[in-house]
Design a protein around this motif. Structure first.
Motif, PDB file in Angstrom:
ATOM      1  N   THR A   1      -6.813  -1.279   0.925  1.00  0.00           N
ATOM      2  CA  THR A   1      -5.591  -1.546   1.687  1.00  0.00           C
ATOM      3  C   THR A   1      -5.547  -2.994   2.148  1.00  0.00           C
ATOM      4  OG1 THR A   1      -5.492   0.756   2.416  1.00  0.00           O
ATOM      5  CG2 THR A   1      -4.232  -0.847   3.702  1.00  0.00           C
TER       6      THR A   1
ATOM      7  N   PRO B   1       0.832  -1.210   0.000  1.00  0.00           N
ATOM      8  CA  PRO B   1       0.000   0.000   0.000  1.00  0.00           C
ATOM      9  C   PRO B   1       0.865   1.259   0.000  1.00  0.00           C
ATOM     10  CG  PRO B   1      -0.790  -1.572   1.626  1.00  0.00           C
ATOM     11  CD  PRO B   1       0.535  -2.089   1.129  1.00  0.00           C
ATOM     12  N   TRP B   2       0.417   2.256  -0.722  1.00  0.00           N
ATOM     13  CA  TRP B   2       1.016   3.588  -0.815  1.00  0.00           C
ATOM     14  C   TRP B   2       2.320   3.645  -1.615  1.00  0.00           C
ATOM     15  CZ3 TRP B   2      -0.290   1.870   4.275  1.00  0.00           C
ATOM     16  CH2 TRP B   2      -1.591   2.190   4.636  1.00  0.00           C
TER      17      TRP B   2
ATOM     18  N   SER C   1     -11.009   5.793  -5.903  1.00  0.00           N
ATOM     19  CA  SER C   1     -10.920   6.662  -4.718  1.00  0.00           C
ATOM     20  C   SER C   1     -11.248   8.103  -5.076  1.00  0.00           C
ATOM     21  CB  SER C   1      -9.512   6.608  -4.118  1.00  0.00           C
ATOM     22  OG  SER C   1      -9.250   5.353  -3.567  1.00  0.00           O
TER      23      SER C   1
ATOM     24  N   HIS D   1      -3.210  -0.478  -8.609  1.00  0.00           N
ATOM     25  CA  HIS D   1      -3.059   0.815  -7.937  1.00  0.00           C
ATOM     26  C   HIS D   1      -3.755   1.933  -8.714  1.00  0.00           C
ATOM     27  CE1 HIS D   1      -0.508   0.023  -4.464  1.00  0.00           C
ATOM     28  NE2 HIS D   1       0.153  -0.848  -5.210  1.00  0.00           N
TER      29      HIS D   1
ATOM     30  N   LEU E   1      -4.733  -5.171  -0.840  1.00  0.00           N
ATOM     31  CA  LEU E   1      -3.310  -5.095  -1.187  1.00  0.00           C
ATOM     32  C   LEU E   1      -2.467  -5.939  -0.229  1.00  0.00           C
ATOM     33  CD1 LEU E   1      -3.069  -1.306  -2.056  1.00  0.00           C
ATOM     34  CD2 LEU E   1      -2.697  -3.205  -3.641  1.00  0.00           C
ATOM     35  N   ILE E   2      -2.800  -5.909   1.048  1.00  0.00           N
ATOM     36  CA  ILE E   2      -2.055  -6.716   2.024  1.00  0.00           C
ATOM     37  C   ILE E   2      -2.289  -8.206   1.774  1.00  0.00           C
ATOM     38  CG2 ILE E   2      -1.870  -7.296   4.487  1.00  0.00           C
ATOM     39  CD1 ILE E   2      -2.431  -4.257   5.008  1.00  0.00           C
TER      40      ILE E   2
ATOM     41  N   LYS F   1     -11.251   2.763   0.688  1.00  0.00           N
ATOM     42  CA  LYS F   1      -9.807   2.837   0.937  1.00  0.00           C
ATOM     43  C   LYS F   1      -9.363   1.766   1.927  1.00  0.00           C
ATOM     44  CE  LYS F   1      -9.310   7.691  -0.200  1.00  0.00           C
ATOM     45  NZ  LYS F   1      -9.064   9.035   0.298  1.00  0.00           N
ATOM     46  N   THR F   2     -10.181   1.512   2.924  1.00  0.00           N
ATOM     47  CA  THR F   2      -9.862   0.455   3.890  1.00  0.00           C
ATOM     48  C   THR F   2      -9.869  -0.913   3.211  1.00  0.00           C
ATOM     49  OG1 THR F   2     -10.833   1.768   5.671  1.00  0.00           O
ATOM     50  CG2 THR F   2     -10.548  -0.587   6.087  1.00  0.00           C
TER      51      THR F   2
END
Length: 113
Positions: free
Chosen positions: A75, A12-13, A51, A44, A78-79, A71-72
């Motif tokens: 994330t 993430p990010w 988003s 992404h 992605l994890i 967004k939660t």
């Protein structure tokens, strides 16, 4: 090592930057690394687009709950993607197959090896 190279794009990010770096620097012979970098880049970008749309809708509706939930969830996804790839499990996101293939084919590595 390849194991780190395939999970880093899903982070993430920072994953979008890692994806681009890997696509520009990794030889086409590194099929797994390029596949995951291109798929994660497409993921992404899709997350950023959705988003943004939800943020605009939230501005007009005066509620950012949908954007926060998305967004939660993104994330968490992605994890989970990082964990699956780390374990060596197959991880193909069907709706992103075409954009991922396009990125893989059109982003040329700087070093041909």
């Amino acid at each position: 090592p390849e194991k780190w190279a395939v999970i880093l794009p899903y982070a993430p990010w920072v994953g979008i930057v890692a994806s681009l770096v890997e696509l520009f620097l990794t030889s086409r012979r590194e099929v797994q690394v390029r596949f995951h970098a291109s798929q994660a880049l497409a993921l992404h970008i899709a997350i950023l687009i959705l988003s943004t749309i939800l943020g605009v809708v939230g501005t007009f509706s005066d509620s950012n709950l949908g954007s926060l939930l998305f967004k939660t969830a993104a994330t968490v996804f992605l994890i989970i993607s990082m964990i699956r790839v780390w374990r060596g499990e197959p991880h193909r996101i069907a709706p992103l197959a075409e954009p991922a293939q396009w990125f893989n084919e059109h982003i040329e590595p700087r070093t041909q090896g």
